[in-house]
Design a protein around this motif. Structure first.
Motif, PDB file in Angstrom:
ATOM      1  N   ARG A  45       1.025  -1.137   0.006  1.00 41.48           N
ATOM      2  CA  ARG A  45      -0.090  -0.218  -0.059  1.00 41.48           C
ATOM      3  C   ARG A  45       0.866   1.188   0.014  1.00 41.48           C
ATOM      4  O   ARG A  45       1.885   1.224   0.451  1.00 41.48           O
ATOM      5  N   GLN A  46       0.593   2.211  -0.860  1.00 39.10           N
ATOM      6  CA  GLN A  46       1.397   3.433  -1.132  1.00 39.10           C
ATOM      7  C   GLN A  46       0.891   4.399  -0.160  1.00 39.10           C
ATOM      8  O   GLN A  46      -0.218   4.617   0.414  1.00 39.10           O
ATOM      9  N   PRO A  47       1.986   5.358   0.524  1.00 40.93           N
ATOM     10  CA  PRO A  47       1.404   6.376   1.210  1.00 40.93           C
ATOM     11  C   PRO A  47       0.676   7.445   0.418  1.00 40.93           C
ATOM     12  O   PRO A  47       0.845   7.433  -0.999  1.00 40.93           O
ATOM     13  N   ILE A  48      -0.332   8.121   1.051  1.00 43.48           N
ATOM     14  CA  ILE A  48      -0.950   9.011   0.025  1.00 43.48           C
ATOM     15  C   ILE A  48      -0.675  10.550   0.533  1.00 43.48           C
ATOM     16  O   ILE A  48      -0.861  10.736   1.747  1.00 43.48           O
ATOM     17  N   THR A  49      -0.412  11.339  -0.385  1.00 45.46           N
ATOM     18  CA  THR A  49      -0.332  12.865  -0.026  1.00 45.46           C
ATOM     19  C   THR A  49      -1.579  13.457  -0.177  1.00 45.46           C
ATOM     20  O   THR A  49      -2.096  13.520  -1.009  1.00 45.46           O
ATOM     21  N   THR A  50      -1.975  14.038   1.042  1.00 48.44           N
ATOM     22  CA  THR A  50      -3.327  14.828   1.112  1.00 48.44           C
ATOM     23  C   THR A  50      -3.089  16.243   1.028  1.00 48.44           C
ATOM     24  O   THR A  50      -2.405  16.837   2.062  1.00 48.44           O
ATOM     25  N   THR A  51      -3.815  16.963   0.470  1.00 47.31           N
ATOM     26  CA  THR A  51      -3.568  18.620   0.083  1.00 47.31           C
ATOM     27  C   THR A  51      -4.801  19.060   0.201  1.00 47.31           C
ATOM     28  O   THR A  51      -5.876  18.795  -0.640  1.00 47.31           O
ATOM     29  N   VAL A  81      -4.879   9.534  -8.189  1.00 50.67           N
ATOM     30  CA  VAL A  81      -5.471  10.391  -7.973  1.00 50.67           C
ATOM     31  C   VAL A  81      -6.819  10.609  -7.616  1.00 50.67           C
ATOM     32  O   VAL A  81      -7.747   9.955  -8.145  1.00 50.67           O
ATOM     33  N   MET A  82      -7.153  11.046  -6.402  1.00 50.15           N
ATOM     34  CA  MET A  82      -8.606  11.304  -5.832  1.00 50.15           C
ATOM     35  C   MET A  82      -8.932  12.852  -5.829  1.00 50.15           C
ATOM     36  O   MET A  82      -8.101  13.373  -4.706  1.00 50.15           O
ATOM     37  N   VAL A  83      -9.418  13.380  -6.502  1.00 46.87           N
ATOM     38  CA  VAL A  83      -9.955  14.953  -6.234  1.00 46.87           C
ATOM     39  C   VAL A  83     -11.248  14.794  -5.708  1.00 46.87           C
ATOM     40  O   VAL A  83     -12.258  14.264  -6.109  1.00 46.87           O
ATOM     41  N   ILE A  84     -11.427  15.773  -4.599  1.00 42.90           N
ATOM     42  CA  ILE A  84     -13.023  15.831  -4.186  1.00 42.90           C
ATOM     43  C   ILE A  84     -13.143  17.297  -3.945  1.00 42.90           C
ATOM     44  O   ILE A  84     -12.851  18.083  -3.533  1.00 42.90           O
ATOM     45  N   ASN A  85     -14.165  17.315  -4.822  1.00 47.58           N
ATOM     46  CA  ASN A  85     -14.884  18.695  -5.176  1.00 47.58           C
ATOM     47  C   ASN A  85     -15.660  19.018  -3.934  1.00 47.58           C
ATOM     48  O   ASN A  85     -16.380  18.363  -3.388  1.00 47.58           O
ATOM     49  N   ASN A  86     -15.860  20.398  -3.509  1.00 47.90           N
ATOM     50  CA  ASN A  86     -16.585  20.682  -2.388  1.00 47.90           C
ATOM     51  C   ASN A  86     -16.261  20.014  -1.042  1.00 47.90           C
ATOM     52  O   ASN A  86     -17.347  19.333  -0.437  1.00 47.90           O
ATOM     53  N   ALA A  87     -15.011  19.555  -0.876  1.00 48.60           N
ATOM     54  CA  ALA A  87     -14.728  18.541   0.053  1.00 48.60           C
ATOM     55  C   ALA A  87     -15.501  18.674   1.540  1.00 48.60           C
ATOM     56  O   ALA A  87     -15.645  18.053   2.161  1.00 48.60           O
ATOM     57  N   TYR A 112       2.006   2.986  -7.090  1.00 55.15           N
ATOM     58  CA  TYR A 112       2.385   4.269  -7.458  1.00 55.15           C
ATOM     59  C   TYR A 112       2.144   5.375  -6.448  1.00 55.15           C
ATOM     60  O   TYR A 112       1.009   5.303  -5.895  1.00 55.15           O
ATOM     61  N   LYS A 113       2.657   6.595  -6.230  1.00 55.98           N
ATOM     62  CA  LYS A 113       2.797   7.516  -5.380  1.00 55.98           C
ATOM     63  C   LYS A 113       1.318   8.110  -5.561  1.00 55.98           C
ATOM     64  O   LYS A 113       1.049   8.504  -6.747  1.00 55.98           O
ATOM     65  N   SER A 114       0.460   8.370  -4.625  1.00 60.63           N
ATOM     66  CA  SER A 114      -0.937   8.527  -4.745  1.00 60.63           C
ATOM     67  C   SER A 114      -1.037   9.963  -4.091  1.00 60.63           C
ATOM     68  O   SER A 114      -0.401  10.488  -3.140  1.00 60.63           O
ATOM     69  N   TYR A 115      -2.166  10.810  -4.585  1.00 61.45           N
ATOM     70  CA  TYR A 115      -2.592  12.162  -4.167  1.00 61.45           C
ATOM     71  C   TYR A 115      -3.979  12.147  -4.106  1.00 61.45           C
ATOM     72  O   TYR A 115      -4.848  11.832  -4.786  1.00 61.45           O
ATOM     73  N   CYS A 116      -4.392  12.867  -2.783  1.00 65.20           N
ATOM     74  CA  CYS A 116      -5.828  13.148  -2.569  1.00 65.20           C
ATOM     75  C   CYS A 116      -5.802  14.527  -2.501  1.00 65.20           C
ATOM     76  O   CYS A 116      -5.176  15.198  -1.559  1.00 65.20           O
ATOM     77  N   ILE A 117      -6.718  14.922  -3.374  1.00 59.72           N
ATOM     78  CA  ILE A 117      -6.728  16.389  -3.122  1.00 59.72           C
ATOM     79  C   ILE A 117      -8.030  17.088  -2.880  1.00 59.72           C
ATOM     80  O   ILE A 117      -9.302  16.739  -3.616  1.00 59.72           O
TER      81      ILE A 117
END
Length: 382
Positions: free
Chosen positions: A200-206, A308-314, A334-339
């Motif tokens: 499982r890859q680390p997820i960068t959350t921004t 990549v997970m983009v969440i609108n109006n999070a 793959y390196k993962s990103y949650c935006i």
């Protein structure tokens, strides 16, 4: 002695090694099945900790004794996914699995119900269609309820009443704060999966302000063009005058304009079941690069190439929901990103998104959720 054998067969064909936590919890569950008194066990495991396979081992053990297992999931998409997993694991062992959901046609439905009644289907996977009065089991020994919090207490009882007092296994990836577990689940044995599978890859959350959406789209284009896939989640299906929130229908043209030539699919709860399954299969196979969806992708979706997970109006989503959605990525190499896109206007929203940036631990998130939102109804009949 035969009992251990089919389980061993599955271990050989799984294609992955069980974590220590999975082995421990599987043992606890199998020991329950030996008891004469029906057991009620809650398996809590964070998003992606591998709960389904534990249910499979339990179903195998029941099947070896000629007894049936019913696995109930809250949505058709999730039920279908569990069904495909179970067929791939149990079919080779000679254990028949059937699927029973509301969208089957009359003939399919009749066949499934007959197989459950005669006992030929040793495992039945489905939605709440499993506990309608028209369905009777031959010898139900185990009921498995996935994502317990999505079902009312009556529905759980209805399924339990189908058997001659079956053992019950309740699985949830929405960690229930420890403080509540004590009070609510005093009648249950609790097993905790506290170890994520290897790889499982680390997820960068921004947390990103809406006005920087162009940067998000540029980052998204880069990942898609490198062969990765992504999710874009909106709170609404269609535009609404009352709510200032992004909708799937309103966002589609924006994404198509910003990401020309990329293959975008749409998924939401109002689509017909066959259509949903088709879109999901196309996304899984990589034919679709970007999935624009509502929270129907919250549970049970496993696409290792999506990073990549983009969440609108999070700010409009609950913490538990955000945590579940984020759990859809970081499943491959793959390196993962949650935006988390937000207008930043709500004080409470900002605090909530701050928690998401800081931690990936489901238990910490559940305790924070309880603090921010109050207890609410965790096990309601509402």
């Amino acid at each position: 002695p035969q009992a251990a054998q089919l389980g061993r067969e599955l271990l050989k064909t799984l294609g992955f090694r069980l974590t220590g936590a999975q082995r421990r919890v599987t043992t606890e569950v199998l020991e329950d099945l030996i008891r004469d008194v029906p057991r009620l066990r809650l398996v809590q495991g964070d998003v992606g900790s591998g709960k389904t396979v534990i249910a499979a081992f339990a179903a195998i053990r029941a099947a070896e004794h000629g007894a049936q297992t019913a696995l109930m999931a809250p949505t058709e998409i999730l039920a279908e996914q569990h069904y495909l997993n179970f067929v791939s694991w149990l079919d080779p062992l000679g254990i028949p699995v059937v699927l029973l959901t509301g969208s089957l046609n009359a003939a399919e439905r009749k066949r499934a119900i007959a197989a459950i009644e005669s006992g030929e289907a040793l495992v039945a996977v489905g939605t709440h269609a499993l506990f309608q009065s028209s369905v009777s089991f031959h010898r139900l020994a185990l009921t498995v309820v996935d994502e317990q919090h999505r079902f009312g207490v009556h529905q759980r009882m209805a399924l339990k009443d189908k058997g001659q007092l079956p053992h019950q296994l309740v699985m949830t990836a929405t960690p229930i704060p420890r403080t509540l577990t004590m009070a609510l689940y005093a009648d249950m044995d609790v097993s905790i999966l506290d170890e994520l599978p290897a790889g499982r890859q680390p997820i960068t959350t921004t947390v990103v302000a809406d006005e920087r959406r162009d940067e998000v789209l540029a980052h998204l284009a880069t990942e898609l063009d490198a062969g990765r896939q992504a999710y874009w989640v909106c709170p609404l299906i269609e535009e609404s005058d009352a709510l200032e929130a992004a909708s799937v229908e309103g966002t589609l043209p924006l994404l198509e304009a910003a990401l020309p030539g990329r293959r975008i699919g749409v998924l939401h709860g109002r689509m017909k079941s066959g259509e949903k399954a088709r879109v999901m299969a196309e996304f899984k196979s990589g034919r679709l690069q970007l999935l624009l969806a509502t929270t129907v992708v919250e549970v049970g979706v496993d696409v290792p190439n999506a990073n990549v997970m983009v969440i609108n109006n999070a700010e409009r989503f609950g913490l538990a929901q955000l945590h579940q959605l984020r759990g859809r990525i970081g499943r491959g190499q793959y390196k993962s990103y949650c935006i988390l896109l937000t207008d930043g206007k709500s004080e409470e929203g900002n605090e909530k998104l701050g928690v998401m940036e800081k931690t990936r631990d489901g238990f910490v998130i559940a305790e924070e959720d309880l603090r921010l939102r109050g207890p609410g109804e965790v096990l309601g009949t509402a």
